[in-house]
Enzyme design. Sequence first.
Site, PDB file in Angstrom:
ATOM      1  N   CYS A  10       0.872  -1.183   0.000  1.00  0.00           N
ATOM      2  CA  CYS A  10       0.000   0.000   0.000  1.00  0.00           C
ATOM      3  C   CYS A  10       0.907   1.229   0.000  1.00  0.00           C
ATOM      4  O   CYS A  10       2.120   1.096  -0.196  1.00  0.00           O
ATOM      5  CB  CYS A  10      -0.982  -0.019   1.182  1.00  0.00           C
ATOM      6  SG  CYS A  10      -0.204   0.022   2.798  1.00  0.00           S
ATOM      7  N   ASN A  43       2.500   1.374   4.150  1.00  0.00           N
ATOM      8  CA  ASN A  43       2.796   0.119   4.868  1.00  0.00           C
ATOM      9  C   ASN A  43       2.580   0.248   6.380  1.00  0.00           C
ATOM     10  O   ASN A  43       3.247  -0.405   7.174  1.00  0.00           O
ATOM     11  CB  ASN A  43       4.241  -0.357   4.572  1.00  0.00           C
ATOM     12  CG  ASN A  43       4.539  -1.799   4.966  1.00  0.00           C
ATOM     13  OD1 ASN A  43       5.698  -2.137   5.248  1.00  0.00           O
ATOM     14  ND2 ASN A  43       3.561  -2.658   5.001  1.00  0.00           N
ATOM     15  N   CYS A  57      -1.017   0.926   7.398  1.00  0.00           N
ATOM     16  CA  CYS A  57      -2.468   0.734   7.608  1.00  0.00           C
ATOM     17  C   CYS A  57      -2.967  -0.528   6.891  1.00  0.00           C
ATOM     18  O   CYS A  57      -3.178  -1.562   7.525  1.00  0.00           O
ATOM     19  CB  CYS A  57      -3.261   1.945   7.124  1.00  0.00           C
ATOM     20  SG  CYS A  57      -2.815   3.481   7.969  1.00  0.00           S
ATOM     21  N   ARG A  58      -3.136  -0.441   5.570  1.00  0.00           N
ATOM     22  CA  ARG A  58      -3.799  -1.536   4.856  1.00  0.00           C
ATOM     23  C   ARG A  58      -2.926  -2.768   4.648  1.00  0.00           C
ATOM     24  O   ARG A  58      -3.361  -3.896   4.909  1.00  0.00           O
ATOM     25  CB  ARG A  58      -4.305  -1.038   3.499  1.00  0.00           C
ATOM     26  CG  ARG A  58      -5.407  -0.019   3.608  1.00  0.00           C
ATOM     27  CD  ARG A  58      -5.635   0.697   2.310  1.00  0.00           C
ATOM     28  NE  ARG A  58      -4.507   1.562   1.958  1.00  0.00           N
ATOM     29  CZ  ARG A  58      -4.379   2.226   0.831  1.00  0.00           C
ATOM     30  NH1 ARG A  58      -5.311   2.112  -0.100  1.00  0.00           N
ATOM     31  NH2 ARG A  58      -3.331   3.001   0.616  1.00  0.00           N
ATOM     32  N   SER A  59      -1.703  -2.583   4.134  1.00  0.00           N
ATOM     33  CA  SER A  59      -0.906  -3.783   3.804  1.00  0.00           C
ATOM     34  C   SER A  59      -0.478  -4.583   5.036  1.00  0.00           C
ATOM     35  O   SER A  59      -0.415  -5.815   4.951  1.00  0.00           O
ATOM     36  CB  SER A  59       0.281  -3.452   2.890  1.00  0.00           C
ATOM     37  OG  SER A  59       1.158  -2.531   3.467  1.00  0.00           O
ATOM     38  N   ASP A  71      -7.901   3.837   1.464  1.00  0.00           N
ATOM     39  CA  ASP A  71      -6.906   4.312   2.426  1.00  0.00           C
ATOM     40  C   ASP A  71      -7.597   4.956   3.640  1.00  0.00           C
ATOM     41  O   ASP A  71      -8.240   6.000   3.495  1.00  0.00           O
ATOM     42  CB  ASP A  71      -6.024   5.341   1.702  1.00  0.00           C
ATOM     43  CG  ASP A  71      -4.938   5.894   2.597  1.00  0.00           C
ATOM     44  OD1 ASP A  71      -4.875   5.484   3.775  1.00  0.00           O
ATOM     45  OD2 ASP A  71      -4.170   6.734   2.109  1.00  0.00           O
TER      46      ASP A  71
HETATM   47  P1  4NP Z   1      -1.551   2.922   4.006  1.00  0.00           P
HETATM   48  O1  4NP Z   1      -2.050   4.345   4.552  1.00  0.00           O
HETATM   49  O2  4NP Z   1      -1.096   3.163   2.583  1.00  0.00           O
HETATM   50  O3  4NP Z   1      -2.775   2.056   4.058  1.00  0.00           O
HETATM   51  O4  4NP Z   1      -0.446   2.493   4.932  1.00  0.00           O
HETATM   52  C1  4NP Z   1      -1.260   5.496   4.483  1.00  0.00           C
HETATM   53  C2  4NP Z   1      -0.354   5.763   5.488  1.00  0.00           C
HETATM   54  C3  4NP Z   1       0.405   6.921   5.445  1.00  0.00           C
HETATM   55  C4  4NP Z   1       0.256   7.802   4.405  1.00  0.00           C
HETATM   56  C5  4NP Z   1      -0.649   7.528   3.376  1.00  0.00           C
HETATM   57  C6  4NP Z   1      -1.405   6.368   3.419  1.00  0.00           C
HETATM   58  N1  4NP Z   1       1.008   9.011   4.364  1.00  0.00           N
HETATM   59  O5  4NP Z   1       0.815   9.810   3.433  1.00  0.00           O
HETATM   60  O6  4NP Z   1       1.845   9.227   5.242  1.00  0.00           O
END
Ligand code: 4NP
Length: 157
Positions: free
Chosen positions: A13, A16, A18-20, A128
């Site tokens: 994702c 790395n 939240c989702r993955s 997200d």
């Molecule tokens: P993820 O969520 O892709 O599901 O881990 C996010 C975590 C952090 C950010 C974006 C999405 N960020 O922009 O910091």
Amino acid sequence: MASADTKKALFICLGNICRSPIAEGVFIKTVKDSGQADKWEIDSAALGSWHVGNHPDYRALDVMKSHHVQYSNRARQIKENDFHHYDFIFGMDEENMRELKRRSPKNSKAQLLMLGDFDPEGDRIIRDPYYDDDSHGFEKCYQQSTRCCKVFLEKHS
Ligand code: 4NP
């Protein structure tokens, strides 16, 4: 133990955190619960570098804990060799898929798959939830991951 017929899956994702990690934790549990732990190598990684070395977001950890999914990995960024090492690389949304395709080297071995395409309920996009002000999106990600990982594993057992 890794052997020649070990199958390898990497969950991707943006951050790395939240989702993955949720998808990775769910797939590890799904594989274990079906007695196939020795047949799979499983990891997750980020497209971006912002959170490298960090634990998942506390809301992701809370959701995993509430569903008895153990998780202790920290964020890392995807690297070129991942495309040669893994058999399956999963993105969470269309933006992830576009970026994975863009970074994929010509002789990549990995199949690039969107995890939500395995959802029997047809909810294809794992959205997200990072900027949400509550944890509902994390629980939804867990539920989608659970359905998709089960179907994917049934197809690859
Ligand atoms: P993820 O969520 O892709 O599901 O881990 C996010 C975590 C952090 C950010 C974006 C999405 N960020 O922009 O910091």
